[in-house]
Motif scaffolding. Structure first.
Motif, PDB file in Angstrom:
ATOM      1  N   GLY A  74      29.998  11.839  38.052  1.00 42.22           N
ATOM      2  CA  GLY A  74      29.366  12.842  37.213  1.00 42.22           C
ATOM      3  C   GLY A  74      28.102  12.393  36.499  1.00 42.22           C
ATOM      4  O   GLY A  74      27.523  13.144  35.731  1.00 42.22           O
ATOM      5  N   HIS A  75      27.660  11.169  36.767  1.00 42.60           N
ATOM      6  CA  HIS A  75      26.437  10.675  36.134  1.00 42.60           C
ATOM      7  C   HIS A  75      25.217  11.193  36.872  1.00 42.60           C
ATOM      8  O   HIS A  75      25.235  11.378  38.081  1.00 42.60           O
ATOM      9  CB  HIS A  75      26.419   9.144  36.138  1.00 42.60           C
ATOM     10  CG  HIS A  75      27.529   8.540  35.356  1.00 42.60           C
ATOM     11  ND1 HIS A  75      27.463   8.335  34.001  1.00 42.60           N
ATOM     12  CD2 HIS A  75      28.758   8.119  35.736  1.00 42.60           C
ATOM     13  CE1 HIS A  75      28.588   7.811  33.583  1.00 42.60           C
ATOM     14  NE2 HIS A  75      29.398   7.671  34.623  1.00 42.60           N
ATOM     15  N   ARG A  76      24.152  11.409  36.142  1.00 39.77           N
ATOM     16  CA  ARG A  76      22.907  11.881  36.755  1.00 39.77           C
ATOM     17  C   ARG A  76      22.105  10.694  37.275  1.00 39.77           C
ATOM     18  O   ARG A  76      22.029   9.666  36.631  1.00 39.77           O
ATOM     19  CB  ARG A  76      22.057  12.638  35.728  1.00 39.77           C
ATOM     20  CG  ARG A  76      22.623  13.951  35.313  1.00 39.77           C
ATOM     21  CD  ARG A  76      21.691  14.616  34.298  1.00 39.77           C
ATOM     22  NE  ARG A  76      22.136  15.954  33.984  1.00 39.77           N
ATOM     23  CZ  ARG A  76      22.853  16.257  32.914  1.00 39.77           C
ATOM     24  NH1 ARG A  76      23.183  15.333  32.050  1.00 39.77           N
ATOM     25  NH2 ARG A  76      23.229  17.506  32.699  1.00 39.77           N
ATOM     26  N   ARG A  77      21.474  10.889  38.418  1.00 38.03           N
ATOM     27  CA  ARG A  77      20.553   9.902  38.971  1.00 38.03           C
ATOM     28  C   ARG A  77      19.276  10.621  39.345  1.00 38.03           C
ATOM     29  O   ARG A  77      19.285  11.735  39.858  1.00 38.03           O
ATOM     30  CB  ARG A  77      21.153   9.222  40.206  1.00 38.03           C
ATOM     31  CG  ARG A  77      22.363   8.377  39.912  1.00 38.03           C
ATOM     32  CD  ARG A  77      21.999   7.164  39.068  1.00 38.03           C
ATOM     33  NE  ARG A  77      23.152   6.329  38.828  1.00 38.03           N
ATOM     34  CZ  ARG A  77      23.722   6.170  37.651  1.00 38.03           C
ATOM     35  NH1 ARG A  77      23.236   6.804  36.598  1.00 38.03           N
ATOM     36  NH2 ARG A  77      24.743   5.382  37.490  1.00 38.03           N
ATOM     37  N   PHE A  78      18.164   9.949  39.075  1.00 31.23           N
ATOM     38  CA  PHE A  78      16.842  10.539  39.263  1.00 31.23           C
ATOM     39  C   PHE A  78      16.087   9.763  40.329  1.00 31.23           C
ATOM     40  O   PHE A  78      16.065   8.540  40.317  1.00 31.23           O
ATOM     41  CB  PHE A  78      16.077  10.510  37.939  1.00 31.23           C
ATOM     42  CG  PHE A  78      16.825  11.189  36.835  1.00 31.23           C
ATOM     43  CD1 PHE A  78      16.689  12.549  36.628  1.00 31.23           C
ATOM     44  CD2 PHE A  78      17.683  10.482  36.016  1.00 31.23           C
ATOM     45  CE1 PHE A  78      17.390  13.188  35.620  1.00 31.23           C
ATOM     46  CE2 PHE A  78      18.392  11.114  35.002  1.00 31.23           C
ATOM     47  CZ  PHE A  78      18.242  12.472  34.810  1.00 31.23           C
ATOM     48  N   SER A  79      15.435  10.490  41.221  1.00 31.22           N
ATOM     49  CA  SER A  79      14.662   9.870  42.284  1.00 31.22           C
ATOM     50  C   SER A  79      13.498   9.093  41.666  1.00 31.22           C
ATOM     51  O   SER A  79      12.794   9.608  40.788  1.00 31.22           O
ATOM     52  CB  SER A  79      14.133  10.938  43.229  1.00 31.22           C
ATOM     53  OG  SER A  79      13.152  10.403  44.070  1.00 31.22           O
ATOM     54  N   GLN A  80      13.294   7.892  42.146  1.00 26.30           N
ATOM     55  CA  GLN A  80      12.185   7.079  41.646  1.00 26.30           C
ATOM     56  C   GLN A  80      10.859   7.783  41.915  1.00 26.30           C
ATOM     57  O   GLN A  80       9.959   7.734  41.081  1.00 26.30           O
ATOM     58  CB  GLN A  80      12.204   5.708  42.314  1.00 26.30           C
ATOM     59  CG  GLN A  80      11.116   4.781  41.801  1.00 26.30           C
ATOM     60  CD  GLN A  80      11.247   3.385  42.409  1.00 26.30           C
ATOM     61  OE1 GLN A  80      12.211   3.083  43.101  1.00 26.30           O
ATOM     62  NE2 GLN A  80      10.269   2.553  42.157  1.00 26.30           N
TER      63      GLN A  80
END
Length: 89
Positions: A74-80
């Motif tokens: 459920g954690h958010r990850r952002f594209s570099q």
């Protein structure tokens, strides 16, 4: 009756490496090569690159101003790439 608590054994693997593999595997498309593999940043890493508080990154993602993916936990990850594009604005 109170149940005895169990402790989980600590994982000796580097969690970042494992996470990167999981996110990459979840986003793979047929025909993709390893050269096109994308790196994903945590909320804190994205915040440091943009010079804003992590809460701001969270709010932007919630409002749809910053695209993100969710991990299995459920954690958010952002594209570099997306973070770098925002840094150039």
């Amino acid at each position: 009756m109170i149940a005895a608590s169990r402790t989980r054994p600590r994982c000796e693997l580097d969690r970042r490496k494992v996470h990167t593999k999981l996110v990459t595997a979840a986003t793979d498309e047929p025909g993709q090569t390893e050269e096109s593999e994308q790196r994903y940043l945590s909320r804190g890493e994205a915040a440091r690159r943009l010079g804003v508080p992590p809460r701001t990154i969270q709010q932007w993602a919630k409002d749809g101003r910053m695209p993100c993916i969710r991990t299995f936990g459920g954690h958010r990850r952002f594209s570099q790439r997306d973070v770098d594009a925002m840094a150039d604005l």
